[in-house]
Design a protein around this motif. Structure first.
Motif, PDB file in Angstrom:
ATOM      1  N   ASN A 225      -3.188  34.742  55.156  1.00  0.00           N
ATOM      2  CA  ASN A 225      -4.243  34.918  56.154  1.00  0.00           C
ATOM      3  C   ASN A 225      -4.144  34.002  57.405  1.00  0.00           C
ATOM      4  O   ASN A 225      -4.813  32.936  57.326  1.00  0.00           O
ATOM      5  CB  ASN A 225      -5.763  34.838  55.749  1.00  0.00           C
ATOM      6  N   PRO A 226      -3.291  34.467  58.448  1.00  0.00           N
ATOM      7  CA  PRO A 226      -2.943  33.333  59.422  1.00  0.00           C
ATOM      8  C   PRO A 226      -4.332  33.073  60.190  1.00  0.00           C
ATOM      9  O   PRO A 226      -3.991  32.023  60.912  1.00  0.00           O
ATOM     10  CB  PRO A 226      -1.823  34.136  60.248  1.00  0.00           C
ATOM     11  N   ALA A 227      -5.268  33.970  60.081  1.00  0.00           N
ATOM     12  CA  ALA A 227      -6.735  33.292  60.847  1.00  0.00           C
ATOM     13  C   ALA A 227      -7.205  32.030  60.256  1.00  0.00           C
ATOM     14  O   ALA A 227      -7.935  31.728  60.781  1.00  0.00           O
ATOM     15  CB  ALA A 227      -7.548  34.438  60.982  1.00  0.00           C
ATOM     16  N   ASP A 228      -6.848  31.732  58.841  1.00  0.00           N
ATOM     17  CA  ASP A 228      -7.389  30.774  58.268  1.00  0.00           C
ATOM     18  C   ASP A 228      -7.094  29.630  58.628  1.00  0.00           C
ATOM     19  O   ASP A 228      -5.436  29.182  58.513  1.00  0.00           O
ATOM     20  CB  ASP A 228      -7.406  30.936  56.669  1.00  0.00           C
ATOM     21  N   ASP A 229      -7.427  28.530  59.378  1.00  0.00           N
ATOM     22  CA  ASP A 229      -6.542  27.210  59.977  1.00  0.00           C
ATOM     23  C   ASP A 229      -6.845  26.230  58.944  1.00  0.00           C
ATOM     24  O   ASP A 229      -6.140  24.978  59.210  1.00  0.00           O
ATOM     25  CB  ASP A 229      -7.312  26.997  61.097  1.00  0.00           C
ATOM     26  N   HIS A 230      -7.333  26.691  57.587  1.00  0.00           N
ATOM     27  CA  HIS A 230      -7.177  25.497  56.352  1.00  0.00           C
ATOM     28  C   HIS A 230      -7.950  24.526  56.453  1.00  0.00           C
ATOM     29  O   HIS A 230      -7.879  23.118  55.831  1.00  0.00           O
ATOM     30  CB  HIS A 230      -5.670  25.104  56.236  1.00  0.00           C
ATOM     31  N   SER A 231      -8.990  24.319  57.408  1.00  0.00           N
ATOM     32  CA  SER A 231      -9.840  23.171  57.877  1.00  0.00           C
ATOM     33  C   SER A 231     -11.177  23.268  57.158  1.00  0.00           C
ATOM     34  O   SER A 231     -11.860  22.212  56.959  1.00  0.00           O
ATOM     35  CB  SER A 231     -10.182  23.071  59.205  1.00  0.00           C
ATOM     36  N   LYS A 232     -11.487  24.388  56.540  1.00  0.00           N
ATOM     37  CA  LYS A 232     -12.693  24.621  55.952  1.00  0.00           C
ATOM     38  C   LYS A 232     -12.628  24.809  54.473  1.00  0.00           C
ATOM     39  O   LYS A 232     -11.640  25.250  53.892  1.00  0.00           O
ATOM     40  CB  LYS A 232     -13.462  25.741  56.267  1.00  0.00           C
ATOM     41  N   GLY A 233     -13.748  24.402  53.620  1.00  0.00           N
ATOM     42  CA  GLY A 233     -13.831  24.711  52.242  1.00  0.00           C
ATOM     43  C   GLY A 233     -13.782  26.143  51.728  1.00  0.00           C
ATOM     44  O   GLY A 233     -14.319  26.845  52.709  1.00  0.00           O
ATOM     45  N   ILE A 234     -13.149  26.386  50.600  1.00  0.00           N
ATOM     46  CA  ILE A 234     -13.053  27.886  50.481  1.00  0.00           C
ATOM     47  C   ILE A 234     -14.660  28.783  50.126  1.00  0.00           C
ATOM     48  O   ILE A 234     -14.368  29.829  50.313  1.00  0.00           O
ATOM     49  CB  ILE A 234     -12.505  28.030  49.131  1.00  0.00           C
ATOM     50  N   ARG A 235     -15.665  28.052  50.195  1.00  0.00           N
ATOM     51  CA  ARG A 235     -16.856  28.591  49.972  1.00  0.00           C
ATOM     52  C   ARG A 235     -17.662  28.610  51.279  1.00  0.00           C
ATOM     53  O   ARG A 235     -18.768  29.431  51.450  1.00  0.00           O
ATOM     54  CB  ARG A 235     -17.529  27.954  48.971  1.00  0.00           C
ATOM     55  N   ASP A 236     -16.834  28.271  52.454  1.00  0.00           N
ATOM     56  CA  ASP A 236     -17.432  28.365  53.819  1.00  0.00           C
ATOM     57  C   ASP A 236     -17.692  29.789  54.055  1.00  0.00           C
ATOM     58  O   ASP A 236     -16.730  30.568  54.052  1.00  0.00           O
ATOM     59  CB  ASP A 236     -16.618  27.569  54.976  1.00  0.00           C
ATOM     60  N   PRO A 237     -18.811  30.249  54.532  1.00  0.00           N
ATOM     61  CA  PRO A 237     -18.919  31.595  54.902  1.00  0.00           C
ATOM     62  C   PRO A 237     -18.084  32.225  55.808  1.00  0.00           C
ATOM     63  O   PRO A 237     -17.631  33.554  55.936  1.00  0.00           O
ATOM     64  CB  PRO A 237     -20.437  31.621  55.704  1.00  0.00           C
ATOM     65  N   SER A 238     -17.254  31.493  56.545  1.00  0.00           N
ATOM     66  CA  SER A 238     -16.619  31.997  57.657  1.00  0.00           C
ATOM     67  C   SER A 238     -15.147  32.607  56.875  1.00  0.00           C
ATOM     68  O   SER A 238     -14.344  33.250  57.364  1.00  0.00           O
ATOM     69  CB  SER A 238     -16.131  31.178  58.933  1.00  0.00           C
ATOM     70  N   VAL A 239     -14.798  31.977  55.869  1.00  0.00           N
ATOM     71  CA  VAL A 239     -13.511  32.198  55.112  1.00  0.00           C
ATOM     72  C   VAL A 239     -13.754  32.624  53.551  1.00  0.00           C
ATOM     73  O   VAL A 239     -12.734  32.935  52.991  1.00  0.00           O
ATOM     74  CB  VAL A 239     -12.674  30.982  55.159  1.00  0.00           C
ATOM     75  N   LYS A 240     -14.795  32.489  53.018  1.00  0.00           N
ATOM     76  CA  LYS A 240     -15.157  32.797  51.608  1.00  0.00           C
ATOM     77  C   LYS A 240     -14.692  34.273  51.258  1.00  0.00           C
ATOM     78  O   LYS A 240     -14.944  35.033  51.896  1.00  0.00           O
ATOM     79  CB  LYS A 240     -16.779  32.825  51.474  1.00  0.00           C
ATOM     80  N   GLY A 241     -13.974  34.299  50.379  1.00  0.00           N
ATOM     81  CA  GLY A 241     -13.087  35.532  49.983  1.00  0.00           C
ATOM     82  C   GLY A 241     -11.812  36.024  50.629  1.00  0.00           C
ATOM     83  O   GLY A 241     -11.025  37.000  50.328  1.00  0.00           O
ATOM     84  N   ASN A 242     -11.613  35.215  51.848  1.00  0.00           N
ATOM     85  CA  ASN A 242     -10.608  35.777  52.675  1.00  0.00           C
ATOM     86  C   ASN A 242      -9.749  34.652  53.160  1.00  0.00           C
ATOM     87  O   ASN A 242      -9.133  34.456  54.257  1.00  0.00           O
ATOM     88  CB  ASN A 242     -11.032  36.486  53.983  1.00  0.00           C
ATOM     89  N   THR A 243      -9.581  33.567  52.381  1.00  0.00           N
ATOM     90  CA  THR A 243      -8.777  32.446  52.394  1.00  0.00           C
ATOM     91  C   THR A 243      -7.421  32.609  52.590  1.00  0.00           C
ATOM     92  O   THR A 243      -6.936  33.668  52.019  1.00  0.00           O
ATOM     93  CB  THR A 243      -8.934  31.258  51.299  1.00  0.00           C
ATOM     94  N   ASP A 244      -6.617  31.883  53.156  1.00  0.00           N
ATOM     95  CA  ASP A 244      -5.207  31.895  53.190  1.00  0.00           C
ATOM     96  C   ASP A 244      -4.561  31.445  51.904  1.00  0.00           C
ATOM     97  O   ASP A 244      -4.624  30.260  51.412  1.00  0.00           O
ATOM     98  CB  ASP A 244      -4.519  30.957  54.364  1.00  0.00           C
ATOM     99  N   ARG A 245      -3.969  32.618  51.094  1.00  0.00           N
ATOM    100  CA  ARG A 245      -3.785  32.222  49.801  1.00  0.00           C
ATOM    101  C   ARG A 245      -1.988  32.674  49.404  1.00  0.00           C
ATOM    102  O   ARG A 245      -1.801  33.661  50.101  1.00  0.00           O
ATOM    103  CB  ARG A 245      -4.563  33.141  48.699  1.00  0.00           C
ATOM    104  N   PHE A 246      -1.622  31.681  48.835  1.00  0.00           N
ATOM    105  CA  PHE A 246      -0.163  31.972  48.418  1.00  0.00           C
ATOM    106  C   PHE A 246      -0.012  32.324  47.180  1.00  0.00           C
ATOM    107  O   PHE A 246      -0.859  32.147  46.429  1.00  0.00           O
ATOM    108  CB  PHE A 246       0.532  30.765  48.852  1.00  0.00           C
ATOM    109  N   ILE A 247       1.127  33.142  46.678  1.00  0.00           N
ATOM    110  CA  ILE A 247       1.503  33.395  45.255  1.00  0.00           C
ATOM    111  C   ILE A 247       2.894  33.120  45.143  1.00  0.00           C
ATOM    112  O   ILE A 247       3.821  33.561  46.033  1.00  0.00           O
ATOM    113  CB  ILE A 247       1.366  35.123  45.159  1.00  0.00           C
TER     114      ILE A 247
END
Length: 253
Positions: A225-247
């Motif tokens: 998710n390129p919109a996630d700037d990696h500055s917030k915790g994964i439970r922050d409402p703005s990114v929760k469930g839609n963090t930038d995740r690598f596999i």
């Protein structure tokens, strides 16, 4: 001459069609059936839009008959899917470090609720100290989702990652794979954001695992998710469930 022109046009159309619509690999039927399993709880189905199981499971390469480890399985979202994918001839070990079981017991209670029961008879729960993770037999795939970063946290006892990663390497059959799905931290941050933001730099994961003998195989961008700037915790409402995740997929030679 007319025949040659027609052949040329046909060839051009073939190339154009191939460029416009590159071939895609069909979803294996056993993956589709696992996702459609009527026994999956609504709680799991509600997560499908965020977790994109079709794309992710296709990338995993898990197949019928495999022996799979779901390392730190949470409430068993993937455990259930793996159970259906490997079928009656395969096995799934839900492996939980004892340290995590102490602080988050509800997840494993959920897994214990279906492990070994009708529909999931091939699932076995294992709980072991993080520094002594052992499996009863060599396995084909080790999977860990959104939890590899936790292995670096103080509540896990800050395990020796080289020793732990080597134990995962040794647990695999030759040619077996380790798949790490996790929340991406900013480039260059290493493991410094595992505790506060619950993220990890993908490069740090690659460095740790290749250092113990794993070969980097491939990666999937299904959950990037390129919109996630990696500055917030994964439970922050703005990114929760839609963090930038690598596999990342790693292979034991």
């Amino acid at each position: 001459m007319k025949r040659l022109c027609l052949l040329a046009v046909a060839a051009l159309l073939t190339v154009t069609a191939a460029s416009a619509a590159p071939p895609t690999h069909p979803l294996p039927s056993f993956v589709g059936l696992a996702i459609a399993d009527k026994n999956r709880p609504e709680e799991d189905r509600a997560l499908d839009a965020q977790r994109k199981p079709a794309e992710v499971l296709r990338f995993s390469g898990i197949k019928p008959g495999d022996i799979v480890v779901d390392l730190m399985p949470g409430k068993g979202y993937y455990t259930r899917l793996f159970s259906r994918m490997v079928g009656s001839k395969g096995k799934v070990y839900a492996l939980q470090p004892a340290e995590m079981d102490k602080i988050a017991p509800k997840g494993l209670e959920s897994v214990r609720g279906f492990a070994g029961k009708e529909g999931y008879a091939n699932v076995t729960v294992l709980v072991e100290p993080v520094n002594e993770l052992k499996l009863p037999e060599p396995v084909d795939v080790i999977w860990t989702s959104q939890n590899y970063h936790d292995l670096h946290d103080p509540f896990m006892g800050s395990p020796d990652m080289a020793k732990l990663d080597k134990s995962l390497f040794d647990a695999l059959k030759p040619g077996g794979t380790l798949i790490v799905l996790d929340h991406a931290a900013a480039d260059g941050t290493g493991v410094s954001k595992t505790n506060d933001l619950h993220r990890i730099d993908p490069a740090a994961v690659k460095s740790e695992l290749t250092a113990v003998g794993f070969q980097f195989d491939s990666e999937s961008d299904a959950l990037r998710n390129p919109a996630d700037d990696h500055s917030k915790g994964i439970r922050d409402p703005s990114v929760k469930g839609n963090t930038d995740r690598f596999i990342y997929k790693f292979r034991k030679p």
